[in-house]
Design an enzyme around this catalytic site. Structure first.
Site, PDB file in Angstrom:
ATOM      1  N   ASP A   1      -7.641 -20.598 -76.121  1.00 21.67           N
ATOM      2  CA  ASP A   1      -7.765 -22.039 -76.299  1.00 21.67           C
ATOM      3  C   ASP A   1      -6.448 -22.625 -76.819  1.00 21.67           C
ATOM      4  O   ASP A   1      -5.630 -21.905 -77.390  1.00 21.67           O
ATOM      5  CB  ASP A   1      -8.867 -22.367 -77.321  1.00 21.67           C
ATOM      6  CG  ASP A   1     -10.236 -21.907 -76.843  1.00 21.67           C
ATOM      7  OD1 ASP A   1     -10.416 -21.770 -75.623  1.00 21.67           O
ATOM      8  OD2 ASP A   1     -11.093 -21.681 -77.711  1.00 21.67           O
TER       9      ASP A   1
HETATM   10  N1  URA Z   1     -12.785 -17.149 -78.099  1.00 16.12           N
HETATM   11  C1  URA Z   1     -12.616 -18.462 -78.320  1.00 16.12           C
HETATM   12  O1  URA Z   1     -13.550 -19.155 -78.725  1.00 16.12           O
HETATM   13  N2  URA Z   1     -11.405 -19.006 -78.096  1.00 16.12           N
HETATM   14  C2  URA Z   1     -10.328 -18.285 -77.692  1.00 16.12           C
HETATM   15  O2  URA Z   1      -9.226 -18.821 -77.520  1.00 16.12           O
HETATM   16  C3  URA Z   1     -10.503 -16.904 -77.474  1.00 16.12           C
HETATM   17  C4  URA Z   1     -11.741 -16.361 -77.689  1.00 16.12           C
END
Ligand code: URA
Length: 244
Positions: free
Chosen positions: A110
């Site tokens: 993310d």
């Molecule tokens: N899980 C998440 O919620 N976000 C990420 O970036 C990676 C794993």
């Protein structure tokens, strides 16, 4: 001495490794920028082992494929679409994006997540490491906005947790509680926003998320925004998926 690679037409070779387009290759050859076994290359249609080629006096970059480890900083997205804002691809050499195929991320993190992100132009590696069948372990350091209950440990380990809008339970995950609001979570799958959704299902919001490990890869001393190449020849089990 490295084993030879299959010969490629020089125009294909120059575009495959991101130097120039096939059309431009003729000008590069005319300008004497390309040699094969030390002699100036003549025709774009001549074939050569990439290991025998020098471009502007330098060996072809990563002739067996690129594998790099990036310390993803917060604030950039894992997308080629510039409308989504600053991208992890802005942190990489432009030539890697001109390769054919271009480099891509192995899965996504993310925008606000930091840590280990693998980058490669080897599609077989992306497939292997993102396949749920393969169960590549990933470790996340997590901070949440509420005190963590010890019951989360057996709950995440049980392999029964069903996330909102899904019907298949998450595979067993290992949770280690490090402090009142900090934990380490090891997952072997990579569902959409999985870590945040697992904690959200238990009433906690993730306020900081950092991936400290992907399979055997860790950051070492890499600062946020920096990357390092991983020699593809040196990584055990990779040979079996290279050049498939
Ligand atoms: N899980 C998440 O919620 N976000 C990420 O970036 C990676 C794993």
């Amino acid at each position: 001495m490295s084993a030879a690679l299959p010969p490629l037409r020089l125009d294909h070779l120059l575009s495959h490794y991101g130097y120039c387009s096939r059309r431009e290759s003729r000008d590069w050859l005319r300008a004497g920028r390309v040699t094969v076994n030390g002699a100036p290359a003549k025709s774009p249609s001549d074939k050569a082992d990439p290991l025998a080629v020098l471009v502007d006096g330098a060996p072809v970059e990563c002739p067996r494929g690129i594998l790099a480890l990036l310390h993803k900083p917060a604030g950039c997205v894992c997308s080629h679409d510039s409308r989504e804002g600053p991208s992890v691809y802005d942190l990489l050499p432009a030539q890697w994006l001109r390769r054919n195929p271009p480099v891509t991320t192995v899965g996504r993190l993310d925008k606000d997540t930091t840590g280990v992100l693998l980058i490669t132009d080897l599609g077989a590696l992306v497939q292997r490491w993102t396949s749920p069948k393969h169960k590549e372990p990933k470790i996340y350091e997590v901070t949440v906005d509420a005190d963590l209950r010890p019951e989360l440990i057996p709950l995440f380990a049980a392999g029964t947790l069903v996330l909102e809008d899904e019907d298949k339970p998450c595979l067993p995950a290992k949770l280690e509680i490090l402090g009142p609001r900090t934990a380490r979570l090891e997952l072997v799958e990579g569902r959409y926003h999985q870590v945040k959704r697992m904690f959200a299902s238990q009433g906690c919001t993730v306020t900081r998320l950092h991936r400290s490990r992907f399979g055997e890869f860790e950051l070492g001393g890499l600062a946020p925004g920096q990357w390092r190449l991983v020699p593809v020849e040196g990584v055990p089990h990779l040979e079996s998926v290279l050049h498939q």
